[in-house]
Design an enzyme around this catalytic site. Structure first.
Site, short mmCIF file in Angstrom:
data_model
loop_
_atom_site.label_atom_id
_atom_site.label_comp_id
_atom_site.label_asym_id
_atom_site.label_seq_id
_atom_site.Cartn_x
_atom_site.Cartn_y
_atom_site.Cartn_z
N ASN A 1 0.83 -1.20 0.00
CA ASN A 1 0.00 0.00 0.00
C ASN A 1 0.87 1.25 0.00
O ASN A 1 1.55 1.54 0.99
CB ASN A 1 -0.91 -0.01 1.23
CG ASN A 1 -1.71 1.25 1.39
OD1 ASN A 1 -1.87 2.05 0.47
ND2 ASN A 1 -2.23 1.45 2.60
N CYS B 1 -4.21 1.02 6.20
CA CYS B 1 -3.77 -0.36 6.41
C CYS B 1 -3.42 -0.63 7.88
O CYS B 1 -3.41 -1.78 8.29
CB CYS B 1 -2.60 -0.69 5.50
SG CYS B 1 -1.27 0.51 5.50
N HIS B 2 -3.20 0.43 8.68
CA HIS B 2 -2.95 0.23 10.10
C HIS B 2 -4.18 -0.32 10.82
O HIS B 2 -4.06 -0.87 11.91
CB HIS B 2 -2.48 1.54 10.76
CG HIS B 2 -3.48 2.64 10.73
ND1 HIS B 2 -3.70 3.40 9.60
CD2 HIS B 2 -4.32 3.11 11.69
CE1 HIS B 2 -4.64 4.30 9.88
NE2 HIS B 2 -5.03 4.14 11.13
#
Length: 185
Positions: free
Chosen positions: A136, A144-145
């Site tokens: 990403n 994405c975390h």
């Protein structure tokens, strides 16, 4: 990060946060890459690093300036919605589906790799989701975390600072972590 757009990325801007400066790069088609502030560099180092990776990116435009402002607000603790044009050239069809799904995960919530795979119709592709997250180029914008392991475990995070950064971001968003550093899912 995936450096798929080096030649066509022509715009860049820097943003300031309590953790240091970050940066954004865009092409005429949309946002190409987000640089998080956890790399420990100053503004000049951030600009030099972006220029090295994206030699054509020498000035900001409306998109990079708006993106930088939104990221600055996010890192100041504001809930921000990132409705930005993204340059999706080079993304596989699978990555596009994953990124679209992940971009819709609300602030302060997490989902597992397996759940995302199942909900996009690819049950059993949790590792594929993980690979897409590792590639990403737009962290925070594509959050994405907010994607965790099956038990809420903090698994790989390829952005600056790794898993420690992932935890910081989730805590900043109000996600509760248990004594083992796992997110409540």
């Amino acid at each position: 990060m995936n450096r798929r757009k080096q030649r066509s990325a022509q715009y860049c801007s820097v943003y300031s946060t309590p953790m240091g400066p970050g940066g954004v790069v865009a092409s005429a088609a949309g946002l190409v890459e987000v640089f998080l502030p956890f790399a420990g560099s100053g503004v000049e180092e951030m600009l030099t690093g972006m220029k090295k990776l994206y030699p054509q990116a020498d000035t900001g435009n409306g998109l990079t300036e708006k993106s930088a402002q939104l990221l600055q607000r996010y890192f100041s603790g504001e809930r921000v919605e990132f409705r930005l044009e993204l340059d999706k050239e080079g993304f596989t069809p699978f990555q596009k589906r994953v990124y679209e799904y992940v971009a819709a995960i609300p602030y302060g919530q997490v989902k597992t790799y397996a759940r995302i795979a199942a909900e996009i119709g690819c049950r059993g592709a949790a590792r594929g989701v993980g690979t897409a997250m590792a590639r990403n180029p737009l962290p925070i914008v594509i959050p994405c975390h907010r994607v965790v392991g099956a038990s809420g475990a903090m698994t790989g995070y390829s952005a600056a600072g790794g898993i420690a950064t992932k935890k910081i971001l989730l805590i900043m968003e109000g996600v509760t972590l248990d004594g083992n550093g796992r997110a409540k899912i």
